[in-house]
Design an enzyme around this catalytic site. Structure first.
Site, PDB file in Angstrom:
ATOM      1  N   GLU A  92       1.264   6.908  -6.426  1.00 24.80           N
ATOM      2  CA  GLU A  92       0.409   7.918  -6.688  1.00 24.80           C
ATOM      3  C   GLU A  92       0.837   9.256  -6.666  1.00 24.80           C
ATOM      4  O   GLU A  92       0.498  10.067  -7.568  1.00 24.80           O
ATOM      5  CB  GLU A  92      -0.397   7.666  -5.551  1.00 24.80           C
ATOM      6  N   LYS A  97       0.953  -1.326  -0.087  1.00 21.10           N
ATOM      7  CA  LYS A  97      -0.072  -0.063  -0.123  1.00 21.10           C
ATOM      8  C   LYS A  97       0.816   1.143  -0.047  1.00 21.10           C
ATOM      9  O   LYS A  97       0.529   2.248  -0.715  1.00 21.10           O
ATOM     10  CB  LYS A  97      -0.891   0.016   1.292  1.00 21.10           C
TER      11      LYS A  97
END
Lengths: 325, 325, 325, 325
Positions: free
Chosen positions: B196, B189
């Site tokens: 991102e 993650k």
């Protein structure tokens, strides 16, 4: 030799002086005649126009142009190339883009005029210490001009010599080189400036970390209020990162450890950008040189649309836009 | 299954709801009892304390902790690991640093308690669409928890399927994976968030160039005043850079093509920094991911000492400091 | 409408087909007549030369040039601009440098010929799905060509609509925009590709970190052997970084999680470099876009002189060169 | 003063010698007794063990540890802190991570032992020229040790003095500073090395561009085969980028302008990475320092998975994966 210097700003005036100290005769011209007069008092032969300068020179006539890059240089060289006779020499000692040199060399050659590009480093210290010069153009022309370059350059001085250079061209040790064909002088000077940006930014980031260590967001025992003037000074003395740029840091920090009188809006003069362009033409990765240039761009922005868009996207996470499945 | 959810903020509350919709029973606890009551109205079994939550769960008891990373999560998991019996399961669904997971897993294991880390993506759309989950821990425990993950995940949906996955673990297609041992869920993650940042910065820089094309410093015919909302929209439709982040850009730009309501001061939440740390531990070059992170740091600075030092050095060129010979 | 398509490679051929499906008549020409014949079987009106193509078109004649950027496009457009009559339209649908468009527009205008630049995205899927188009040129000409663009574009489709666009030009939603004056179409497409490089590199660095986590130099409990195909797949499903480029990653990794059949030597096609140039002209900092480009340069180098010089300096630390005092 | 030096490698041995030349008495210990004997011939008082070294020192006993960072230093300091009496001083002169210093300082303090961290620069030239030192710890302890530091440091020498330092701590001018509390000495040395990486990479990229200018992909008149040894030499002489690192470049290039004996696989020693970590803790953008570090990582990779993934995505463009609508 008798040569002319076209453009009598601080740099051009000092070049006149260093040439005269070396026994040369200098014909000086500046569009602003107020810049000519004080130099005439020092021994320069004043000229009222480019034509007048040309008239006072023996053949082949030598024109050292020392003007801001861009239009001032371009226009003057265009005018000179109309005045010049076959065999004459036009020297651009400014910060011209090397592709302009290549074009001008070709244009001059068509008229039988020699064109030489000289990347000149040394700034205000050049008068006393000499100018570091990177020269592009034809070998025989550059050899012919050697007395001028030898005078302007620093000379051997007392700097420790690089071992293994005994068999090499000794001009480099005396502070000037014939880099190669037209444009190569300014090309090498351009890369020099690109490197300079990178070096400056490396110091800048390092000192920024040192200063940031006083942040009250850090744990107590990892927070240091460091004396930046002392650090710059101690690094000058025996450390691996000693350099003239570090000397500048030490000097400025000694005067004001907050550097409060300096805004952080940093200009760039073109060479940094041209260096990145040259690297891209060659497919050379230059993350440091480009980051140094971009840091200057960023320093001149109060805010950037890029950052606003990041904020907008982060806001959008909140659910305005349907997620991908 | 009957499970508890500890921490009933927006994310935790929606997880309760999605679990209940999937037929699970949920015991909900929040230190702030005002957050519990409305969920009780929706069917959650309220708990007045961690001990109370534990008392209302069958064995092995499952605690899904959904709290801000750092102290809130750390303290709660410490408390739970004291309450938990051997065989019980503590799940951290927040944004914990993976090395903390590794330590906690070890600490829990010493008491016979299972620890599972779940990196959860999906934000406010998760309730409707499901949560994308990356899970770290022991295989048998994660298999035991499968009904919960299957409920929370998006499921197959209508997204076109990736060819060649027929023989593979189908959990990935349903929106969750068992990434590996303890910490690996949050590790994956974390890298997701690092990516991102990089993606967002790529769009941000691109739109910044588009906007900058209106600069009056450009030649007339190279100056374009571009319609950024239309460009974002058209790129969503058939272009190679279509993405959910671009959808966000299109949405926000449609509302205000100047993004005037967004300051350009962009926060970062830790994962970007941890991603760079992880890359450095592995000696992986990550110029894009680091540049994206540093752009956020820079966006929050009005001015930087680094830039002031550049100005100071440039000032120093003027001759205050003796040149190197 | 009846239009010509010049250049019948894969892209040009598909544009012919999509135009015909939309009810247009297409005159097709390719220097390689073998490329023309199969399209004639599909309904294209074959042309034996540019002049022949011109002869088969009604006035004003429309030439859609779909050729590799550089000399093939340049030469063809020069030839067409000699053939074209005032009022005719030359469209460059390739990947031309926008400054060439600006020059060509000017040259065509002197002859009364209209020039339109179209940045076209969509690749091999364009035939079925339509092409995303960014168009530069005069408004009335682009309005006149609208039936062609409307046919080639994807149309509204089933993609969720961006709220707030009701009052805006609906062409963007249908997949094409009139970006601005000559050159602006290719300019916007160029920035699109620059962004694409940045996005790709962000994913590439992230997956590199994931892969590097299996390094045996890491502590045992911090070493993870991650399943990259599963991670790419799960990120497609509900995560913030979902995109078509990620779909590509998932597809390729599903086929071979080592990507063993791909060398890591990555080409770049010019747009990345031009994007950096454009940014520098505007003084926009683009650390991510440049890092993405430079990573490609580096990927094609077996070794770099830069690295050798670093090694040489490190060797020099050993005492060959006298320290600064 | 009589002090001990623990670790008699090249660096430790030279520190012994410089201390003795300065009139100090040195007790020397090395786990490898073969390293002790030759120094005993030069006047060092040999020690057979840490305990033996301790026994030969007056109180307060001073232990200068000069060992590789990591386990060798850590284990030795742990052993010393058990041997040391209240009031004794343990000095770490190696390249320790500053957070380890902070911890050790605390641990030592609990036993009444003083801990001092010294970042030491100067390499093999240190014996003759002295060592540049950045010192962290308690002021009174560092004052007590001053005769040692004054001996080891370069002293004022003949370097031109920085104006404006008259009222400042003169230790910086003599080549050592008390940077601040425990850890700050190594912190400042760490940033010094981070800067060093940045400087080196700036030169490396610049010379890479110069070398790349000979590429036969460039137009004939923009292709230059430059003499890199001469360029490095001329830049040493009067240019703005003169530095000791450039002296190293000039020296190595003079010996072999192809640097053929150097592989381009460049190690990094930890400080570069720690510098980035420190910057991230402070939210300081450091694109140059990180790019310099990442260039070294990349230099040690034959190929990277990142690049293979780029190739895979580019391959995927070809139509294997359905476009977004």
């Amino acid at each position: 030799m008798r040569v002319s210097v076209i453009g009598l700003g601080r740099m051009g005036a000092n070049i006149c002086r260093r040439l005269m100290r070396g026994g040369h005769e200098v014909v000086g011209f500046d569009r602003n005649q107020d810049a000519v007069r004080p130099l005439v008092d020092e021994g320069v032969i004043g000229a009222a126009s480019l034509e007048d300068a040309a008239a006072q020179l023996p053949s082949p006539r030598i024109f050292w142009v020392m003007l801001p890059a861009g239009a001032p240089t371009e226009d003057t060289i265009a005018a000179l190339s109309a005045i010049a006779q076959p065999g004459d020499v036009v020297i651009d000692g400014g910060n011209t883009f090397y592709k302009d040199d290549i074009r001008r060399f070709r244009e001059c050659r068509e008229r039988g005029v020699h064109y030489v590009d000289v990347g000149t480093s040394g700034g205000v210290w050049g008068l006393e210490r000499g100018y570091c010069m990177m020269i592009g153009g034809d070998s025989d022309v550059i050899r012919m001009l050697d007395p001028i370059f030898a005078t302007l350059a620093p000379g051997l001085g007392t700097l420790s010599r690089t071992p293994g250079r005994e068999a090499r061209d000794d001009r480099a040790e005396r502070g000037y080189i014939h880099a190669g064909p037209a444009g190569s002088g300014h090309f090498v000077k351009m890369v020099h400036n690109g490197i300079e940006y990178g070096l400056m930014q490396a110091y800048a980031e390092g000192f920024d970390i040192l200063k940031g260590r006083a942040s009250d967001k850090l744990p107590d025992d990892e927070r240091f209020t460091l004396d930046l003037p002392d650090i710059a000074e101690v690094w000058r003395r025996g450390s691996v990162i000693a350099s003239w740029l570090l000397d500048l840091c030490a000097y400025e920090l000694a005067g004001d450890n907050e550097l409060a009188r300096f805004s952080g809006r940093v200009a760039d003069s073109g060479e940094g950008q041209w260096t990145i362009d040259a690297a891209m033409e060659e497919a050379v990765p230059v993350n440091v040189l480009s980051a140094a240039l971009f840091a200057r761009y960023r320093s001149r922005s109060d805010e950037r649309f890029a950052d606003q868009l990041l904020s907008a996207m982060r806001f959008g996470f909140g659910g305005h836009v349907e997620m991908p499945q």
